[in-house]
Design an enzyme around this catalytic site. Sequence first.
Site, PDB file in Angstrom:
ATOM      1  N   GLU A 244       0.833  -1.205   0.000  1.00 24.38           N
ATOM      2  CA  GLU A 244       0.000   0.000   0.000  1.00 24.38           C
ATOM      3  C   GLU A 244       0.868   1.256   0.000  1.00 24.38           C
ATOM      4  OE1 GLU A 244      -4.092   0.545   1.868  1.00 24.38           O
ATOM      5  OE2 GLU A 244      -2.804   1.427   3.383  1.00 24.38           O
ATOM      6  N   ARG A 270      -3.233  35.330 -15.327  1.00 25.18           N
ATOM      7  CA  ARG A 270      -3.620  36.313 -14.310  1.00 25.18           C
ATOM      8  C   ARG A 270      -2.623  37.477 -14.291  1.00 25.18           C
ATOM      9  NH1 ARG A 270      -7.689  38.427 -11.227  1.00 25.18           N
ATOM     10  NH2 ARG A 270      -6.932  39.085  -9.182  1.00 25.18           N
TER      11      ARG A 270
END
Length: 381
Positions: A244, A270
């Site tokens: 995992e 931006r």
Amino acid sequence: MDFSWSEEQAAFRKEVIRFAKQELNDDVAKRDREEEFPVEFWKKCGAFGILGLPVPQEYGGGGADTLTTVCALEALGYGCKDNGFLFSLNAHMWTSELPLMAFGTEEQKRRYLPKLASGEWIGLHCMTEPMSGSDAYSMRSRAERKGDRYVINGSKTFITNTTHGDLFVVFANVDPSKGANGVTGFLVEKGTPGLVLGKKLHKMGLRTSPMSEVALVDCEVPAENILGKEGSGQAIFTHSMEWERTCILASHLGMMQRLIETCVKYARERQQFGQPIGKYSAIANMIADMEVRLETGRLLIYKAAWLKSQGRHALREAAIAKLFVSEATVQTCLDAIQIHGGYGYMAEYEMERDLRDAVSGKIYSGTSEIQRVIIAGFQGL
Ligand SMILES: Cc1cc2nc3c(=O)[nH]c(=O)nc-3n(C[C@H](O)[C@H](O)[C@H](O)COP(=O)(O)OP(=O)(O)OC[C@H]3O[C@@H](n4cnc5c(N)ncnc54)[C@H](O)[C@@H]3O)c2cc1C
């Protein structure tokens, strides 16, 4: 050393990204608000072949090697914005399919793996208890052999996939006098009398992944439902955690890549003080640091996955990868919000959800502190 994907892996990666973007992104914000697990996505992933990727073909899986599986999970994390769903998928793979593959009997594998690989069933594991988290083997759950059955009693908490789960890998101690050596794994099917779902737990993030408490009240399972043998719970859990920790954060690599692309685009568009904010080194440096974290994370996860694919141990490497990538993802989410200013803080821009989801990476599968304990342990500390 070869750091490139093979042609087949690269093509598969593209195909997974297309699938994820097209099929796994509907209503993520709404489902996050309403804590709704997308059952239909699960079925789609089953049909696509994702859920059984590491499972051998003879048990209905894809038989993919570890690196190909990691490649697919990274692609999923890039294409799919539902981190909670991907977390559920990872829990299913690494804590139910993998232990079954490694410790299950032939009969258990034939019975359960095809259902788990196809997505017909959902798997999960029950280790954590109210009084035992990091110190998992100090659990209070007990299993007692009575003739041809085991009777399990105990309570578990923070358990993922419960409400939709079909196969519960439950850990309980058969002989507390042996301490950790008494811990044993059992396969408990949904609907078994005495397997009781408790309180639903409401999380900060990963809200589309179901979680609840689980009680085992004189829960009887046939003796053949033992996973491995009496006392092999520690080996099973260590095996699951190694896998995992190697693979679960591959989807975070994809998430980081997605955030970097969003930030670069925003930094170009931006404008403040008459020029794009990307022209300010404060912003460009943040993006450069995001890139460094992503590339370092890739190297760490790919190395651990490569070791596993060679049949070698990767306890140390998996701990390093898990520690680094979980913390890198949180920082990348924070930086992405910062680059977007006030807009980044707004739910509409979806980065606050990524941040809420990412924080849990420092806790599940062993906290950051526990990963450091493991890594230092290899230095004899
Ligand atoms: C999103 C999510 C999903 C989960 N899913 C599952 C699941 O499906 N199944 C399951 O069984 N569990 C699951 N868990 C539980 C998870 O494994 C535990 O939360 C984790 O192991 C930590 O245990 P704890 O919460 O009891 O914290 P504790 O162990 O009580 O730790 C509290 C704090 O003390 C620190 N600490 C503890 N021991 C040490 C030490 N030796 N050295 C230094 N610091 C230490 C910890 O790092 C932490 O900061 C999940 C948790 C989360 C957040």
